[in-house]
Design a protein around this motif. Structure first.
Motif, mmCIF file in Angstrom:
data_model
loop_
_atom_site.group_PDB
_atom_site.id
_atom_site.type_symbol
_atom_site.label_atom_id
_atom_site.label_comp_id
_atom_site.label_asym_id
_atom_site.label_seq_id
_atom_site.Cartn_x
_atom_site.Cartn_y
_atom_site.Cartn_z
ATOM 1 N N THR A 37 -32.618 29.081 -24.100
ATOM 2 C CA THR A 37 -31.466 28.280 -23.717
ATOM 3 C C THR A 37 -30.239 28.714 -24.531
ATOM 4 O O THR A 37 -30.346 29.488 -25.487
ATOM 5 C CB THR A 37 -31.724 26.788 -23.972
ATOM 6 N N VAL A 38 -29.085 28.162 -24.156
ATOM 7 C CA VAL A 38 -27.860 28.410 -24.914
ATOM 8 C C VAL A 38 -28.040 27.970 -26.362
ATOM 9 O O VAL A 38 -27.574 28.632 -27.307
ATOM 10 C CB VAL A 38 -26.667 27.663 -24.277
ATOM 11 N N ASN A 39 -28.745 26.874 -26.555
ATOM 12 C CA ASN A 39 -28.976 26.365 -27.903
ATOM 13 C C ASN A 39 -29.799 27.362 -28.736
ATOM 14 O O ASN A 39 -29.552 27.545 -29.929
ATOM 15 C CB ASN A 39 -29.692 25.019 -27.830
ATOM 16 N N PRO A 83 -23.100 26.151 -29.577
ATOM 17 C CA PRO A 83 -23.347 26.462 -28.166
ATOM 18 C C PRO A 83 -22.064 26.756 -27.399
ATOM 19 O O PRO A 83 -22.067 27.567 -26.471
ATOM 20 C CB PRO A 83 -24.029 25.181 -27.648
ATOM 21 N N SER A 109 -20.984 29.926 -25.010
ATOM 22 C CA SER A 109 -20.398 29.772 -23.681
ATOM 23 C C SER A 109 -19.133 30.604 -23.535
ATOM 24 O O SER A 109 -18.907 31.248 -22.507
ATOM 25 C CB SER A 109 -20.094 28.292 -23.407
ATOM 26 N N TYR A 155 -31.927 36.152 -22.883
ATOM 27 C CA TYR A 155 -31.317 34.979 -22.269
ATOM 28 C C TYR A 155 -30.529 35.358 -21.016
ATOM 29 O O TYR A 155 -29.805 36.359 -21.001
ATOM 30 C CB TYR A 155 -30.382 34.278 -23.268
ATOM 31 N N THR A 179 -24.926 19.205 -26.517
ATOM 32 C CA THR A 179 -25.685 20.452 -26.431
ATOM 33 C C THR A 179 -26.150 20.703 -25.000
ATOM 34 O O THR A 179 -26.059 21.822 -24.486
ATOM 35 C CB THR A 179 -26.907 20.402 -27.371
ATOM 36 N N ARG A 180 -26.650 19.653 -24.346
ATOM 37 C CA ARG A 180 -27.125 19.818 -22.968
ATOM 38 C C ARG A 180 -25.996 20.230 -22.040
ATOM 39 O O ARG A 180 -26.161 21.107 -21.183
ATOM 40 C CB ARG A 180 -27.753 18.508 -22.484
ATOM 41 N N GLU A 212 -25.066 23.812 -22.360
ATOM 42 C CA GLU A 212 -25.984 24.714 -21.675
ATOM 43 C C GLU A 212 -25.625 24.901 -20.205
ATOM 44 O O GLU A 212 -26.064 25.859 -19.573
ATOM 45 C CB GLU A 212 -27.418 24.195 -21.804
#
Length: 349
Positions: free
Chosen positions: A15-17, A27, A31, A57, A120-121, A124
């Motif tokens: 994930t981005v995290n 994060p 992005s 990723y 955080t979500r 992502e």
């Protein structure tokens, strides 16, 4: 949705995290690198690119397809109890998003939720910036999460400007002063005031404006006529019922928003009082509610829709300037307010 996310994590999809943790950055920085932003240091960009390669990723294709390659994704977070306020706010944001070709994501963000996990979500899903209306514009914990994430944020209606984030405001103090002065000029001396959510900075400014106008006119403030509300209809009703149960009732009540003022009118009716013959009631905001209840409400017009449009416009400008490598200085814009007189105020009998 939660099941899908869980399965992906169990399958080992990064994930981005994960990328941010390996690259030792936020994060939001990941992005920016993925979206081609230029406001990232070269060493950080290289670290992110290396982490992406090492983890294998791949950006969320569904989110990228939904947003488009150049379309910005803006998250509007909300936690406001007033449906009338939220309606005006949302219309303004939607109009601006359509005009600016931005994709608007609307998400509830209550204080009891894990705000850091939410940020955080959203990161992502490639969120580029955040809009924070009241009361979130005064939520210090949430502002800290956004600051640590290194993201752009624009505040709508904070009582005071924030150094790290831009904002659009009105002069809450002077607006409340002017409304109180208007009520005094009608001849009222026993005036109640319903305070809004104590967690919002605008609440303190409106109360201060009320007190200052009373002091200037030489009218004493009776502390028994200060009711605590929460910017909800029910809290306004309860506060007004307490005031109207006193042996020496107020002849006017100024509520800190229209929802609470509507509650005051209901309280008057329950006590067989007519507005404005027996009780003057005034509000704040001039939402649609102010002109749909009876009698129509005398209130302070806060241009909520225009403020929302301006906030999203400024946020988009800031994000695009950052992508172009331009220096970013948070901007603050103050809108004019207006005292709107309708049928809910009159001289005392």
């Amino acid at each position: 949705m939660n099941v899908t996310r869980s399965r992906r994590r169990q399958s080992g999809r990064p994930t981005v995290n994960d990328v941010a943790r390996l690259a030792d950055c936020s994060p939001m920085t990941v992005s920016r690198v993925i979206n081609g932003g230029t406001s990232v240091r070269d060493e950080t960009r290289l670290a992110v690119e290396a982490a992406i390669k090492q983890l294998g990723y791949a950006p969320n294709r569904a989110a990228r397809s939904l947003a488009g390659a150049s379309q910005l994704r803006i998250a509007l977070l909300y936690s406001n109890p007033s449906a009338a306020y939220l309606s005006e706010l949302l219309i303004g944001c939607m109009d601006a998003a359509s005009r600016l070709d931005a994709h608007l994501v609307v998400e509830r963000c209550d204080a009891d939720r894990d705000q850091a996990k939410m940020i955080t979500r959203l990161a992502e899903t490639m969120i580029d910036g955040f809009l924070l209306p009241p009361p979130l514009c005064d939520d210090t914990a949430l502002l800290s999460h956004l600051r640590r994430a290194g993201t752009h944020a624009m505040l709508i209606g904070p009582g005071q400007a924030q150094a790290e984030h831009g904002g659009v405001v009105i002069d809450d103090y002077q607006a409340a002063f002017d409304m109180t002065h208007h009520i005094i000029a009608l001849g009222h001396r026993r005036i109640g005031f319903i305070i809004g959510n104590p967690q919002q900075s605008a609440t303190a400014l409106r109360l201060a404006g009320f007190r200052a106008a009373m002091h200037e006119a030489g009218v004493p403030v009776d502390e028994a006529l200060l009711g605590q509300g929460q910017f909800t209809y029910r809290s306004g009703l309860d506060a007004a019922m307490q005031m109207l149960a006193l042996p020496h009732r107020p002849t006017a009540i100024f509520a800190s928003n229209d929802d609470m003022a509507a509650g005051c009118i209901a309280a008057a009716h329950r006590n067989d009082m007519e507005v404005p013959r027996d009780l003057t009631v005034c509000g704040f905001d001039d939402t649609a509610l102010a002109s749909t209840i009876w009698p129509e409400l005398t209130t302070i017009r806060q241009p909520i829709r225009q403020m929302a449009e301006a906030a999203l416009d400024l946020l988009v400008q800031d994000i695009r300037a950052g992508r172009a490598g331009d220096a970013h200085t948070p901007r603050h814009t103050q809108f004019d307010y207006e005292l709107i007189r309708r049928q809910s105020d009159a001289a005392p009998r």
